[in-house]
Design a protein around this motif. Structure first.
Motif, short mmCIF file in Angstrom:
data_model
loop_
_atom_site.label_atom_id
_atom_site.label_comp_id
_atom_site.label_asym_id
_atom_site.label_seq_id
_atom_site.Cartn_x
_atom_site.Cartn_y
_atom_site.Cartn_z
N TRP A 196 0.86 -1.18 0.00
CA TRP A 196 0.00 0.00 0.00
C TRP A 196 0.90 1.23 0.00
CZ3 TRP A 196 -0.30 3.99 3.53
CH2 TRP A 196 -1.41 4.84 3.44
N ILE A 197 0.65 2.13 -0.93
CA ILE A 197 1.40 3.38 -1.01
C ILE A 197 0.40 4.53 -1.05
CG2 ILE A 197 2.74 4.83 -2.61
CD1 ILE A 197 4.43 2.35 -3.25
N GLN A 198 0.69 5.57 -0.27
CA GLN A 198 -0.07 6.81 -0.38
C GLN A 198 0.90 7.88 -0.88
OE1 GLN A 198 -1.39 9.07 3.11
NE2 GLN A 198 -3.38 9.23 2.09
N TRP A 199 0.51 8.53 -1.97
CA TRP A 199 1.31 9.61 -2.55
C TRP A 199 1.10 10.86 -1.68
CZ3 TRP A 199 4.09 7.08 -5.92
CH2 TRP A 199 3.54 6.03 -6.64
N ARG A 200 2.14 11.31 -0.99
CA ARG A 200 2.01 12.45 -0.08
C ARG A 200 2.35 13.78 -0.72
NH1 ARG A 200 3.72 10.84 5.97
NH2 ARG A 200 1.80 9.71 6.36
N GLU A 201 3.34 13.77 -1.60
CA GLU A 201 3.74 15.00 -2.30
C GLU A 201 4.18 14.62 -3.70
OE1 GLU A 201 7.37 18.25 -2.26
OE2 GLU A 201 6.89 17.22 -0.39
N ILE A 202 3.69 15.36 -4.68
CA ILE A 202 4.09 15.15 -6.07
C ILE A 202 4.47 16.52 -6.62
CG2 ILE A 202 3.35 14.39 -8.35
CD1 ILE A 202 1.28 12.56 -6.88
N ALA A 203 5.75 16.70 -6.91
CA ALA A 203 6.26 17.96 -7.42
C ALA A 203 6.99 17.70 -8.74
CB ALA A 203 7.19 18.62 -6.40
N PRO A 204 6.23 17.63 -9.85
CA PRO A 204 6.84 17.30 -11.14
C PRO A 204 7.87 18.36 -11.56
CG PRO A 204 4.43 17.22 -11.27
CD PRO A 204 4.80 17.83 -9.96
N PRO A 205 8.97 17.98 -12.14
CA PRO A 205 9.53 16.63 -12.25
C PRO A 205 10.63 16.39 -11.22
CG PRO A 205 10.67 18.04 -13.78
CD PRO A 205 9.71 18.93 -12.99
N GLU A 206 10.51 17.03 -10.04
CA GLU A 206 11.61 17.07 -9.08
C GLU A 206 11.53 16.07 -7.93
OE1 GLU A 206 11.47 21.08 -7.73
OE2 GLU A 206 11.88 21.89 -9.73
N ARG A 207 10.31 15.75 -7.48
CA ARG A 207 10.23 15.03 -6.20
C ARG A 207 8.90 14.31 -6.07
NH1 ARG A 207 12.10 16.33 -0.67
NH2 ARG A 207 10.32 16.38 0.71
N ILE A 208 8.96 13.12 -5.45
CA ILE A 208 7.77 12.37 -5.07
C ILE A 208 8.00 11.87 -3.65
CG2 ILE A 208 6.37 10.30 -5.46
CD1 ILE A 208 7.17 10.50 -8.44
N VAL A 209 7.04 12.13 -2.77
CA VAL A 209 7.10 11.66 -1.39
C VAL A 209 5.94 10.70 -1.20
CG1 VAL A 209 7.04 12.32 1.05
CG2 VAL A 209 8.09 13.86 -0.65
N LEU A 210 6.23 9.55 -0.59
CA LEU A 210 5.17 8.57 -0.39
C LEU A 210 5.32 7.88 0.96
CD1 LEU A 210 6.54 5.48 -0.98
CD2 LEU A 210 6.59 6.45 -3.26
N LEU A 211 4.21 7.36 1.42
CA LEU A 211 4.16 6.52 2.62
C LEU A 211 3.91 5.11 2.12
CD1 LEU A 211 4.08 6.30 5.74
CD2 LEU A 211 1.59 6.63 5.57
N HIS A 212 4.73 4.14 2.57
CA HIS A 212 4.68 2.78 2.04
C HIS A 212 4.53 1.79 3.20
CE1 HIS A 212 6.67 -0.20 -1.02
NE2 HIS A 212 5.67 -0.76 -0.36
N GLY A 213 3.49 1.00 3.13
CA GLY A 213 3.26 -0.04 4.14
C GLY A 213 2.59 -1.23 3.50
N GLU A 214 2.11 -2.12 4.34
CA GLU A 214 1.37 -3.28 3.83
C GLU A 214 -0.11 -2.95 3.65
OE1 GLU A 214 2.09 -6.72 6.28
OE2 GLU A 214 4.26 -6.61 5.97
N TYR A 215 -0.60 -1.95 4.38
CA TYR A 215 -2.00 -1.57 4.33
C TYR A 215 -2.15 -0.17 4.93
CZ TYR A 215 -1.42 -3.24 9.11
OH TYR A 215 -0.95 -3.44 10.39
N ALA A 216 -3.27 0.49 4.67
CA ALA A 216 -3.54 1.79 5.27
C ALA A 216 -3.54 1.65 6.78
CB ALA A 216 -4.88 2.33 4.77
N GLY A 217 -2.85 2.54 7.46
CA GLY A 217 -2.77 2.48 8.91
C GLY A 217 -1.69 1.56 9.45
N ASP A 218 -0.88 0.97 8.60
CA ASP A 218 0.20 0.08 9.03
C ASP A 218 1.15 0.85 9.95
OD1 ASP A 218 2.42 -1.60 9.28
OD2 ASP A 218 2.64 -1.96 7.13
N PRO A 219 1.32 0.43 11.20
CA PRO A 219 2.20 1.16 12.13
C PRO A 219 3.68 1.08 11.74
CG PRO A 219 1.48 -0.90 13.13
CD PRO A 219 0.71 -0.74 11.84
N ASN A 220 4.01 0.14 10.87
CA ASN A 220 5.40 -0.01 10.42
C ASN A 220 5.65 0.62 9.06
OD1 ASN A 220 5.99 -1.47 12.76
ND2 ASN A 220 5.38 -3.39 11.81
N ALA A 221 4.67 1.38 8.55
CA ALA A 221 4.85 2.05 7.26
C ALA A 221 6.02 3.02 7.35
CB ALA A 221 3.57 2.79 6.88
#
Length: 162
Positions: free
Chosen positions: A83-108
């Motif tokens: 599961w990935i949530q795209w947190r920031e998308i700044a074309p074409p310089e930067r992408i920030v994402l939260l990556h876990g196994e599922y939404a709310g994953d405490p280990n994301a």
């Protein structure tokens, strides 16, 4: 009571440097082309993941706040919920994402992809910050995160250079 991944209440946070993995690759393609390889499921499915892995996507919404829900299929037949949530998308310089196994994953974990022009090439830097040093160490030692990250960026390079 805390689990093995959560610092005790009142404990000083672990330094970010102790929780971070950084992988870089110089890609022989313009920055806009490299960035575009993240913007559609067709592109991502062609290159995402370490050697031998494939993906099956259930949901894909490339926008800030959108998610990518998919399964990674390992070469040994093991399936990994992702599961990935795209947190920031700044074309074409930067992408920030939260990556876990599922939404709310405490280990994301948080990952930042940056795309820097280097002449006719693009330096892609993947910086991943885990919630704890233990999670970072587990990712590196058990799941070979550094090698897997390097393989993933090699697949990205092959995709956009070809």
């Amino acid at each position: 009571m805390t689990d093995q991944h959560t610092p005790a209440a009142g404990a000083a946070p672990e330094p970010e440097a102790d929780r971070t993995v950084v992988v870089e690759r110089l890609v022989s393609a313009p920055r806009e082309v490299v960035f575009t390889a993240f913007t559609s499921v067709d592109h991502l499915s062609a290159w995402w993941g370490p050697d031998g892995f494939t993906t099956s996507t259930r949901e894909f919404d490339f926008r800030e706040g959108g998610t990518w829900v998919f399964t990674m299929h390992g070469p040994d037949g093991t399936d990994y919920a992702e599961w990935i949530q795209w947190r920031e998308i700044a074309p074409p310089e930067r992408i920030v994402l939260l990556h876990g196994e599922y939404a709310g994953d405490p280990n994301a974990f948080d990952s930042v992809f940056t795309f820097e022009e280097v002449g006719e090439q693009t330096r892609v830097t993947l910086s991943t910050v885990f919630p704890t040093r233990q999670l970072r160490d587990t990712a590196v030692e058990e799941y070979h995160a550094i090698e897997g990250g390097a393989q993933t960026l090699a697949h990205l390079a092959a995709h956009v250079e070809g």
